[in-house]
Each structure stands twice: as C-alpha cells, then as structure tokens.
Motif scaffolding. Structure first.
Motif, PDB file in Angstrom:
ATOM      1  N   CYS B   8       0.946  -1.139   0.040  1.00 33.81           N
ATOM      2  CA  CYS B   8       0.073   0.039   0.056  1.00 33.81           C
ATOM      3  C   CYS B   8       0.889   1.406  -0.022  1.00 33.81           C
ATOM      4  CB  CYS B   8      -0.936   0.021   1.329  1.00 33.81           C
ATOM      5  SG  CYS B   8      -1.870   1.513   1.319  1.00 33.81           S
ATOM      6  N   HIS B   9       0.453   2.180  -0.944  1.00 34.32           N
ATOM      7  CA  HIS B   9       1.282   3.383  -0.817  1.00 34.32           C
ATOM      8  C   HIS B   9       0.849   4.410   0.488  1.00 34.32           C
ATOM      9  CE1 HIS B   9       2.672   3.951  -5.121  1.00 34.32           C
ATOM     10  NE2 HIS B   9       1.757   2.578  -4.955  1.00 34.32           N
ATOM     11  N   CYS B  10      -0.396   4.167   0.910  1.00 38.16           N
ATOM     12  CA  CYS B  10      -1.179   4.790   1.675  1.00 38.16           C
ATOM     13  C   CYS B  10      -0.868   6.497   1.476  1.00 38.16           C
ATOM     14  CB  CYS B  10      -0.474   4.744   3.173  1.00 38.16           C
ATOM     15  SG  CYS B  10      -1.688   5.494   4.488  1.00 38.16           S
ATOM     16  N   GLY B  11      -1.438   6.811   0.240  1.00 40.72           N
ATOM     17  CA  GLY B  11      -1.384   8.204  -0.287  1.00 40.72           C
ATOM     18  C   GLY B  11       0.301   8.346  -0.626  1.00 40.72           C
ATOM     19  N   THR B  12       0.726   9.209   0.527  1.00 41.65           N
ATOM     20  CA  THR B  12       2.059   9.262   0.339  1.00 41.65           C
ATOM     21  C   THR B  12       2.857   8.989   1.751  1.00 41.65           C
ATOM     22  OG1 THR B  12       1.903  11.596   1.071  1.00 41.65           O
ATOM     23  CG2 THR B  12       2.376  11.052  -1.173  1.00 41.65           C
ATOM     24  N   ASN B  13       2.116   8.353   2.540  1.00 36.64           N
ATOM     25  CA  ASN B  13       2.421   8.215   3.728  1.00 36.64           C
ATOM     26  C   ASN B  13       3.683   7.090   3.822  1.00 36.64           C
ATOM     27  OD1 ASN B  13       0.890   9.604   6.015  1.00 36.64           O
ATOM     28  ND2 ASN B  13      -0.847   8.821   5.152  1.00 36.64           N
ATOM     29  N   TYR B  39      -0.515  -0.374  -4.413  1.00 41.04           N
ATOM     30  CA  TYR B  39      -1.695   0.250  -4.837  1.00 41.04           C
ATOM     31  C   TYR B  39      -1.826   1.505  -3.845  1.00 41.04           C
ATOM     32  CZ  TYR B  39      -6.677   1.651  -5.982  1.00 41.04           C
ATOM     33  OH  TYR B  39      -7.743   2.414  -6.375  1.00 41.04           O
ATOM     34  N   LEU B  40      -2.538   2.592  -4.582  1.00 46.22           N
ATOM     35  CA  LEU B  40      -2.387   3.745  -3.651  1.00 46.22           C
ATOM     36  C   LEU B  40      -2.892   3.321  -1.832  1.00 46.22           C
ATOM     37  CD1 LEU B  40      -1.562   6.546  -4.070  1.00 46.22           C
ATOM     38  CD2 LEU B  40      -3.920   7.370  -4.881  1.00 46.22           C
ATOM     39  N   TYR B  41      -4.440   3.109  -2.099  1.00 46.52           N
ATOM     40  CA  TYR B  41      -4.940   2.977  -0.886  1.00 46.52           C
ATOM     41  C   TYR B  41      -5.666   1.460  -0.872  1.00 46.52           C
ATOM     42  CZ  TYR B  41      -4.820   7.955   0.332  1.00 46.52           C
ATOM     43  OH  TYR B  41      -4.407   9.153   0.376  1.00 46.52           O
ATOM     44  N   MET B  42      -4.791   0.592  -0.193  1.00 46.90           N
ATOM     45  CA  MET B  42      -5.343  -0.674  -0.091  1.00 46.90           C
ATOM     46  C   MET B  42      -6.477  -1.176   0.494  1.00 46.90           C
ATOM     47  SD  MET B  42      -3.645  -3.201  -2.026  1.00 46.90           S
ATOM     48  CE  MET B  42      -2.122  -3.140  -2.488  1.00 46.90           C
ATOM     49  N   LEU B  50      -8.976  -4.982  -5.776  1.00 54.02           N
ATOM     50  CA  LEU B  50      -7.783  -5.419  -6.501  1.00 54.02           C
ATOM     51  C   LEU B  50      -7.299  -6.882  -5.877  1.00 54.02           C
ATOM     52  CD1 LEU B  50      -5.085  -3.085  -7.399  1.00 54.02           C
ATOM     53  CD2 LEU B  50      -4.288  -4.914  -5.920  1.00 54.02           C
ATOM     54  N   ILE B  51      -7.224  -6.973  -4.466  1.00 55.98           N
ATOM     55  CA  ILE B  51      -6.800  -8.136  -3.766  1.00 55.98           C
ATOM     56  C   ILE B  51      -7.678  -9.475  -4.156  1.00 55.98           C
ATOM     57  CG2 ILE B  51      -6.451  -9.054  -1.534  1.00 55.98           C
ATOM     58  CD1 ILE B  51      -5.697  -6.401  -0.624  1.00 55.98           C
ATOM     59  N   LYS B  52      -9.100  -9.048  -4.260  1.00 57.61           N
ATOM     60  CA  LYS B  52      -9.897 -10.022  -4.376  1.00 57.61           C
ATOM     61  C   LYS B  52      -9.693 -10.824  -5.711  1.00 57.61           C
ATOM     62  CE  LYS B  52     -13.495  -8.259  -1.487  1.00 57.61           C
ATOM     63  NZ  LYS B  52     -14.802  -7.687  -1.440  1.00 57.61           N
ATOM     64  N   LYS B  53      -9.548  -9.838  -6.790  1.00 63.14           N
ATOM     65  CA  LYS B  53      -9.386 -10.151  -8.198  1.00 63.14           C
ATOM     66  C   LYS B  53      -7.903 -10.707  -8.530  1.00 63.14           C
ATOM     67  CE  LYS B  53      -9.329  -7.885 -12.788  1.00 63.14           C
ATOM     68  NZ  LYS B  53      -8.436  -6.531 -13.091  1.00 63.14           N
ATOM     69  N   ALA B  54      -6.948 -10.320  -7.621  1.00 66.82           N
ATOM     70  CA  ALA B  54      -5.514 -11.310  -7.783  1.00 66.82           C
ATOM     71  C   ALA B  54      -5.914 -12.640  -7.168  1.00 66.82           C
ATOM     72  CB  ALA B  54      -4.336 -10.508  -7.254  1.00 66.82           C
ATOM     73  N   ILE B  55      -6.603 -12.596  -5.806  1.00 69.48           N
ATOM     74  CA  ILE B  55      -6.570 -13.995  -5.415  1.00 69.48           C
ATOM     75  C   ILE B  55      -7.105 -14.895  -6.384  1.00 69.48           C
ATOM     76  CG2 ILE B  55      -7.758 -15.199  -3.593  1.00 69.48           C
ATOM     77  CD1 ILE B  55      -7.249 -12.863  -1.707  1.00 69.48           C
ATOM     78  N   LYS B  56      -8.311 -14.603  -7.178  1.00 66.04           N
ATOM     79  CA  LYS B  56      -9.086 -15.493  -8.220  1.00 66.04           C
ATOM     80  C   LYS B  56      -8.054 -15.568  -9.344  1.00 66.04           C
ATOM     81  CE  LYS B  56     -13.489 -14.409  -6.111  1.00 66.04           C
ATOM     82  NZ  LYS B  56     -14.465 -13.211  -6.009  1.00 66.04           N
ATOM     83  N   GLU B  57      -7.831 -14.420  -9.777  1.00 66.85           N
ATOM     84  CA  GLU B  57      -6.977 -14.695 -11.154  1.00 66.85           C
ATOM     85  C   GLU B  57      -5.767 -15.385 -11.138  1.00 66.85           C
ATOM     86  OE1 GLU B  57      -7.067 -10.986 -13.071  1.00 66.85           O
ATOM     87  OE2 GLU B  57      -9.288 -10.863 -13.714  1.00 66.85           O
ATOM     88  N   ILE B  63      -2.143 -14.686   1.632  1.00 64.44           N
ATOM     89  CA  ILE B  63      -1.633 -13.032   1.177  1.00 64.44           C
ATOM     90  C   ILE B  63      -1.082 -12.265   2.357  1.00 64.44           C
ATOM     91  CG2 ILE B  63      -3.399 -12.735  -0.696  1.00 64.44           C
ATOM     92  CD1 ILE B  63      -4.692 -10.824   1.470  1.00 64.44           C
ATOM     93  N   VAL B  64       0.016 -11.307   1.878  1.00 66.84           N
ATOM     94  CA  VAL B  64       0.639 -10.461   2.777  1.00 66.84           C
ATOM     95  C   VAL B  64      -0.024  -8.952   2.408  1.00 66.84           C
ATOM     96  CG1 VAL B  64       2.812  -9.730   3.678  1.00 66.84           C
ATOM     97  CG2 VAL B  64       2.490 -11.916   3.398  1.00 66.84           C
ATOM     98  N   VAL B  65      -0.208  -8.174   3.273  1.00 61.95           N
ATOM     99  CA  VAL B  65      -0.551  -7.006   3.058  1.00 61.95           C
ATOM    100  C   VAL B  65       0.388  -6.025   3.704  1.00 61.95           C
ATOM    101  CG1 VAL B  65      -2.586  -5.360   3.054  1.00 61.95           C
ATOM    102  CG2 VAL B  65      -3.115  -7.570   2.722  1.00 61.95           C
ATOM    103  N   CYS B  66       0.933  -5.241   2.970  1.00 65.40           N
ATOM    104  CA  CYS B  66       1.869  -4.387   3.531  1.00 65.40           C
ATOM    105  C   CYS B  66       1.318  -2.831   3.738  1.00 65.40           C
ATOM    106  CB  CYS B  66       3.178  -4.350   2.669  1.00 65.40           C
ATOM    107  SG  CYS B  66       3.789  -6.006   2.032  1.00 65.40           S
ATOM    108  N   SER B  67       0.975  -2.589   4.852  1.00 63.97           N
ATOM    109  CA  SER B  67       0.491  -1.339   4.970  1.00 63.97           C
ATOM    110  C   SER B  67       0.630  -0.959   6.544  1.00 63.97           C
ATOM    111  CB  SER B  67      -1.418  -1.686   4.682  1.00 63.97           C
ATOM    112  OG  SER B  67      -1.664  -2.805   5.599  1.00 63.97           O
ATOM    113  N   CYS B  68      -0.401  -0.404   7.194  1.00 65.51           N
ATOM    114  CA  CYS B  68      -0.320   0.169   8.459  1.00 65.51           C
ATOM    115  C   CYS B  68      -0.369  -0.976   9.515  1.00 65.51           C
ATOM    116  CB  CYS B  68      -1.527   0.941   8.657  1.00 65.51           C
ATOM    117  SG  CYS B  68      -3.053   0.458   8.504  1.00 65.51           S
ATOM    118  N   SER B  69      -0.494  -0.784  10.698  1.00 67.98           N
ATOM    119  CA  SER B  69      -0.381  -1.514  11.870  1.00 67.98           C
ATOM    120  C   SER B  69      -1.773  -2.666  11.626  1.00 67.98           C
ATOM    121  CB  SER B  69      -0.375  -0.660  13.244  1.00 67.98           C
ATOM    122  OG  SER B  69      -0.752  -1.536  14.296  1.00 67.98           O
ATOM    123  N   PRO B  70      -1.431  -3.665  12.155  1.00 71.85           N
ATOM    124  CA  PRO B  70      -2.473  -4.875  12.243  1.00 71.85           C
ATOM    125  C   PRO B  70      -3.666  -4.359  13.118  1.00 71.85           C
ATOM    126  CG  PRO B  70      -0.449  -5.621  13.287  1.00 71.85           C
ATOM    127  CD  PRO B  70      -0.143  -4.403  12.456  1.00 71.85           C
TER     128      PRO B  70
END
Lengths: 149, 662
Positions: B8-13, B39-42, B50-57, B63-70
């Motif tokens: 995740c970009h988290c905007g620019t965070n 992606y800009l805001y996961m 986007l995540i769901k589509k990727a999982i299916k396709e 999955i690992v989501v790289c973003s903010c605190s769990p």
C-alpha cells in the motif's frame, strides 16, 4: 543453503556494518507503543526488526538463541510494565525467563549487552524510541556477532 | 503455495519514504511469492477489489498486505480474503507504516527495512494454518463501574433497550460529581434539576440494579462472560426497610464535617450526603458513630448511643450488618469512574493549602448551591463573612509538567467563567478577578459565555500568573503579573478560588490491572484508538466513558456514555460471540501429561483429560484446552517440554520461520 544474512554479513563486515536487532514485542503494550512512535513521527534507527507476539510470556528462550545463531546482533524483549500485563502475569514469567537466560548467556560468553528487556506501555512511544536508540548504540559497541565467534 | 504480496502507498504516508515499487519488485522474487503489486490505498474499496481479483485470477492461497499497523486493518483484510474465498487466517500484515515509513527519513534505509519486514511476514504467512472461528455464549447483562452522570446515562440507555444493567457506586448515593455542582455552563441549568430526574429514572427502572457503598473486588473471565466480585460495604441501614423518613439523622447527636460539602458544612454520623440522594437511604459512618465507638472501646464500659435504632419505626437500622461479597456475571463492562481534583497543596505560591480563604472550584460550587452548607452565600470560610473581592486562578495543576499534569483539564476555563458570573448574581457588589494563561472555550456557546461574563458581568480577566498569596490584615493578598500591560498587580481579596485540574483517581491503576486495560502516564485509561475507537479499550467487552479517559465536561461525558452503551448493546445483541481462534492447541500424541502448562496458565484454561492411547495400549492423561477460557497468551507453550502445546496464529514454527528470515 547459506543464510542470506550470513552471506550479507560476510560481504559487508567492518566498515559498512550496521547491527541487525530482533525485537519480540507483546501485542498489547509494546507493539502499540511502537505504533504510537510511528503515529507521532518519532524517528529512530532502522536496525530493529519487530516480531509481534501476543505476550512477552510467549517468548521461548529458544527464539532468542535462534536469533543470535541466525546472525541477529542483538535481541530485545519488550512487554507491558509489571502489573499491567494484558494476561495478568505473562510478563512476570518473561522476566524470570529473561533473568535465567541472561545468566546462561554470560556463562556461554555471549556479551550480555546483546540480550535486553524493556517495559514499554501503549502510551510510551517516546520510551520506545529511547529504548531502540540506546539498544542500537550498545549493540554497535558490542560489534557484529559472527565477527567474534 | 502461492503467496500474494500487496503493498500500500497509503497516499504518500508510506510511498514518501519507502520505494514501494522496489519493495514489490524485490519481494516478488522471494520463494513462494507468486504475485506482488502496489496500490494507492489498499484498504479502500478498489484496493480490496484488487486483492480479491488477484486472489481469484492468480490462484493465490495466502496473502501479505504491507500497510499500516495490524491493529487498524488486519480485520479488514482478513474479511477481504474471506470474501475472495481463502481462509481469513491465511493473511498477514507487514507493518511498513508505523514501524517503518513514519519513523525513518532516509528513503534507502527505509526501503531496505520495509523489504525485511515484508520478508518476515511472508515467512510467517507460509506457516499459517487455516483456522475456524469459535463462538461463545454471551451473558446479556452490563456492569457499569461508577454512578456519576456518565454511568447513569449509560444505564438509562441500556435499560431503554431492555437489557439488565448493574451500577456499582462507591459512595452511598449515585450522582457523582455533578450532584455537587450548583449550575452548569454555559446554559446555567441548575445541575440538580437536570441530574436528579435521571437519577430517579435509573432507580425506578426494572432493568437497573444499583449497588451503592460498593466496590469492585475482582474481575475474571472475558468478553461475554466476565465474572465479577463486588464488595458491598456494610451500610448499617437496611435499604429494603428504610423509607427515607429522616428521623434517624434528625435525632443523631454526632456532628462531623461533610465531605460532600467540601467540609464547609456539618453532617450527622448517620446521614444522606444530599437531599436528593438515590437511594434515599442513610448510611452510618462507623468511624464517628457513638454506638460503634462505644462498642469498639475496651471493655465496652461506655454506654452505647443507639438513638437512631430506637427512633426508627421500621427496624431498618442494623448495627451488625457485615460487608457482603456479591458474585455476578456480565457480558460487557462500562468503566465510568470519573476523576478527582488536583491537590493544590504542592504549590507554595498559593500557600500550600493552609489558608482557609483559598479554596477550590468545588468549594465555590457548594457555596453557590442554595441547598449547600452556606445556603447559597459566597462566604469566607475563615470568618463566615460574605466575600466581595474574589480572585480566581486558572490552570492550577493543569499544564504544569513540573508539579502538576502536562495536559489541559478542559473544563476549568469554563467553570471559572461560570463562577465569576454566579458570584455577581449572588452579590451585586462583588468583583471577580480572573488570572488566566489562555482562555480555552472551545464548545458550543462557550466563547460567547466567556465574553458575556467579561462584558456584562464585569469580571476582570488578567493574563498572567500569580507569584504569591499571603494573608495580611484579614485579607488575602494576591500578587501577580498582568503580562498584557506588563504591570505588577496586587489584589486585596476576600476569597481566592483555585481552578484545580482534573486528574485520575488514585485507585485507577488497581482497577486497570483488574480489568486488564491500559492506562497512560497520567493514569487515565487509554482508549483503543484516540480517534476511531474513543470509547473502546483494547480488551474487548470493556468500554470507557466520562472523565476516567480524559477530562470531560458534562455534554462530552453524556455523549461518551451513550456511545459506550451503544457499543455494549451491540455486543449483547449478538446471539453468540465470535471468538478469535488464536488460542492454544494440544498435540495429544506429543503431550506427556506433565501438567507444566496447567500450572503456568494464568486463566486456568487447561484441564487434564484421560484418553485411550491405542499405540501404547493404555490410558493416559493429556492436557486439554478449554476453548472458551483460553486467551491465547502463549505462556503454556514456553513451559512445554515436548512442544506439544502451541498457539494458533503465533505457533513456534511461524515464529522460527520469521527468525530465519531476519
């Protein structure tokens, strides 16, 4: 297969060496404290790698040994302040285990600076920063772990 | 195994300090990682799609989501994965915002660290196991600790939804601090007139149980099933028999100073703290009661008093009453323990609390009250004469890191303005002087109120601190600086009122430890999230309201009280409670039955069970986890010599895998 970390260390050694520190953080206090350091945008050295656990009492001494064996230059356990454990008494167990393990490390000739414990609450973002800064300084003084063995 | 990594970009965070594209590129080459993208805001809808589509396709199975605190979005992404058809516990969060992008400046270093964090998460997720949520029943009752305005409002809201609720109050009447106030800012409603109807409402509701003179003794269990021990102190008066006629306290010969009236007035040894008390049943102060002091005196030679018992027509007085321990179960707990006043005796410049005519705002409040000890007259406590020149000093204890607390107590500016107004209303010749640092009047009609007090009621506001207060010729001399004019000021005052700050009650730490909820350096309870979960705590099923979380005025206390009761009701409305399956699990084949885990478990969540061992052709004992009780702390895993017991979601293999990835 050679551990990528060992390889990396062999390549770098001395001059550009930066310590790598493993930190076991309890989910309720210290992990949240480290989160708070983030939300308050407090800067600290990037040497620390955080492993989230439910409680400091979840830290098996084997984990600490494994970290040091796999090339971490230092290990930190951080949990809730005494009396504040989310699970009542997990941090008391952690503290006792830590004391014994530290003695064992001394006996084995491992620099005691490499293994430390800290109490960081969810509201102590600043304390977390201080703990990390001091720890990184200490480990830098202790030097790379494989270089000595 | 096909792992997907979503950064995740988290905007620019995140993307401002972490080169997210590089993280994606490097991590896509990790073993078992099949797909990696940014992606800009996961957490946004398109991000989740986007995540769901990727999982299916791409046929991803974890999955690992790289973003903010769990703590913020772990649930979001687990749900997202579940919707895409994979087990929600095959998701890991790599915290590259709070633990990386927000705490580092150097982009290169931060990017390298982010890659490491993702590598750890990938290692962990590779050892994740699909887990199934468990369900536990809910005790459909709420406990409210504290019977002030917050607790009362919460109880009313819960009772309105027809759920049983219990208020535990330390004092002999509910009402709390608000019952001691005269008027409320900025509308000047009489506090008693708006509070007492609410007190009566709760006391008459069939859904509300009120335990007064009571305190929490012990709390165990967890959300949906809290087991609480309540100590009901001996009141010495039977609540069921007493009619509140008042004959006993009319007859009682003992007079002591009344704590409720800030020791400005007197009360009897058997007393109700204030006329509108709920329940309207007196309590005997055993320290001062003659019957008890005679009984406790050696040999019992002194004649016991016993007047109240003689006068009572209903046989309600019971000298032999003992403390009672009540054990009850609750599904949710609302903490509404309120605040206490800062003790100004640490300030030498204000006379260390030794001048009688230097009082606090709460003293003033009792004096202004027409049912108070002075009958609504603002007097000098030293000689009882009416006060004319009154100096108010703000920020006593607040905003003082050295001697007090660092925070602003929020309500003092407003209550001081109110006092200045009340002073003028009670005595037309009076003059108010207010020493302030800043006026903080953020609230609906608050600023207008302060302005009114200054313009219409002639209160003189002086920006500056008071350097010294001393007594001279029967007056209190206040020496200070007016920083706006730069002049030294000396005021000959009749009365000085200190706007003492709001601080946590001393016993909050003990309560926090009983409830397993965190508190901050000021001993105020900590909310789960300062913005998005202001009435929740990290312990599920426990909610906060009122000034025990941070200083609050009455509107805010009431608002948080209703918020907390909605949260509690939301829980009670469930048929059964979803429980995270991240708990201990025993491998019976490995368990040797040594019982080390049984001893180590802080929750008594492990029992021994006899099983038939077919391989050994015998019966043997193995450990068994009580699912509803286990909290998943993991203490048992460390003591297990056989590594037979493990925590789902934080298993030994997962952690070892993470360490190897360091």
């Amino acid at each position: 297969m050679i551990n990528p970390r060992t390889q990396e260390l062999k390549n770098s050694r001395a001059e550009s060496w930066e310590p790598k520190i493993a930190a076991f953080l309890c989910n309720w206090c210290s992990y949240a404290g480290a989160d708070l350091a983030g939300t308050s945008r407090r800067e600290y050295p990037p040497n620390i790698r955080i492993i989230r656990l439910p409680c400091s009492g979840r830290v098996n001494p084997l984990f600490v040994l494994k970290c040091l064996m796999d090339g971490a230059d230092g290990v930190l356990i951080a949990g809730c302040h005494t009396g504040d454990c989310h699970y009542s008494e997990g941090n008391y167990y952690a503290r006792r285990r830590f004391a014994i393990l530290k003695k064992l490390f001394e006996f084995l000739g491992i620099d005691p600076r490499r293994f430390q414990m800290a109490w960081v609450s969810a509201s102590e973002g600043d304390k977390w920063v201080k703990v990390v800064k001091e720890l990184v300084e200490e480990i830098k003084k202790a030097g790379p772990i494989l270089a000595k063995s | 195994m096909k792992i997907g990594v979503f950064i995740c970009h988290c905007g620019t965070n995140i993307s401002a300090t972490v080169d997210v594209e590089k993280v994606a590129q490097v991590t896509s080459k990790l073993a078992k990682v099949h797909f990696s993208t940014t992606y800009l805001y996961m957490c946004s809808n398109p991000g989740q799609e986007l995540i769901k589509k990727a999982i299916k396709e791409k046929g991803l199975d974890r999955i690992v989501v790289c973003s903010c605190s769990p703590s913020l979005h772990e649930k979001t992404f687990r749900k997202c994965a579940e919707e895409a058809g994979i087990n929600p516990y095959l998701v890991e969060i790599a915290n590259i915002r709070e633990h990386c992008s927000w705490v580092h400046r150097d982009k290169k270093e931060a990017t390298l660290k982010a890659i490491d964090i993702v590598r750890l998460a990938v290692a962990k997720v590779s050892r994740d196991k699909p887990l199934v949520k468990t369900y536990v029943p809910i005790e459909k009752r709420v406990l409210i600790i504290g019977g002030g305005i917050s607790g009362i409002q919460s109880a009313i809201d819960i009772a309105f939804a027809k759920y049983p609720v219990t208020i535990v109050e330390r004092e002999s009447s509910i009402g709390g601090r608000m019952a001691r106030f005269d008027k409320t800012f900025p509308t000047l409603d009489c506090a008693a007139c708006i509070l007492t109807p609410k007190m009566v409402t709760v006391s008459q509701s069939q859904y509300v149980t009120i335990y007064t003179c009571s305190e929490i003794e012990e709390v165990s269990g967890h959300v949906g099933d809290f087991k609480v021990k309540i100590r009901k102190r001996a009141r010495s008066v039977d609540i069921n028999k007493c009619t509140g006629c008042g004959a006993c306290y009319a007859k009682c010969p003992v007079k002591v100073s009344a704590k409720f009236d800030m020791n400005l007035g007197l009360r009897k040894a058997i007393y109700v703290p204030f006329p509108q008390a709920v329940p309207n049943v007196p309590v005997i102060d055993r320290q001062n009661c003659l019957w008890f002091s005679a009984k406790n005196a050696s040999g019992g030679t002194k004649k016991a008093c016993g007047l109240c018992k003689k006068i009572c027509n209903f046989g309600a007085i019971d000298y032999d009453m003992q403390d009672e321990i009540i054990e009850e179960k609750f599904g949710a707990i609302i903490v509404a323990t309120g605040f206490t006043q800062f003790d100004h005796s640490v300030y030498g410049e204000y006379g260390y609390g030794k001048y009688k005519d230097v009082v606090t705002g709460l003293h003033f409040e009792r004096m202004a009250s027409s049912s108070g000890p002075t009958g609504g007259k603002i007097i000098r406590p030293s000689d009882g004469k009416e006060a004319r020149d009154v100096v108010f000093i703000q920020c006593v204890g607040s905003r003082d890191e050295q001697k007090g607390v660092p925070y602003c107590s929020r309500i003092c500016c407003m209550y001081t303005a109110k006092h200045a107004l009340l002073l003028k209303e009670h005595n037309k010749d009076a003059q108010a002087y207010v020493f302030y640092i800043d006026i903080r009047a953020a609230g609906k009609n608050y600023e207008e109120f302060v302005k009114k007090v200054q313009d219409e009621y002639g209160a003189i506001y002086l920006r500056g601190r008071v350097s010294r207060i001393f007594e001279k010729g029967g007056k209190i001399i206040v020496r200070g600086a007016d920083t706006l004019s730069g002049a030294q000021i000396e005021i000959k005052a009749d009365l000085v009122v200190l706007a003492t700050g709001l601080i946590a009650r001393p016993e909050t730490v003990k309560l926090a430890q009983m409830l397993h909820i965190p508190y901050d350096q000021n001993r105020l309870f900590t909310e789960a999230h300062p913005k998005l979960a202001p009435v929740e705590t990290v312990t599920s099923g426990i909610f906060l309201t009122g000034a025990c979380q941070s200083p609050k005025d009455i509107p805010d206390s009431v608002a948080t009280a209703s918020a907390a009761s909605v949260k509690a009701l939301g829980l009670l409305l469930q048929d059964k409670l979803e429980k995270e399956p991240l708990i201990a699990k025993v491998d019976r084949n490995l368990c040797s039955g040594c019982r080390a885990c049984v001893v180590a478990c802080p929750f008594n969540a492990i029992d021994m069970k006899e099983i038939e061992d077919r391989a050994l052709k015998c019966k043997r004992d193995v450990a068994e986890v009580v699912e509803g009780v286990c909290t998943g702390c993991g203490n048992c895993t460390v003591v297990c010599r056989m590594s037979a017991i493990d925590i789902e979601g934080f298993s030994n293999r997962q952690i070892m895998e993470e360490i190897e990835a360091l």
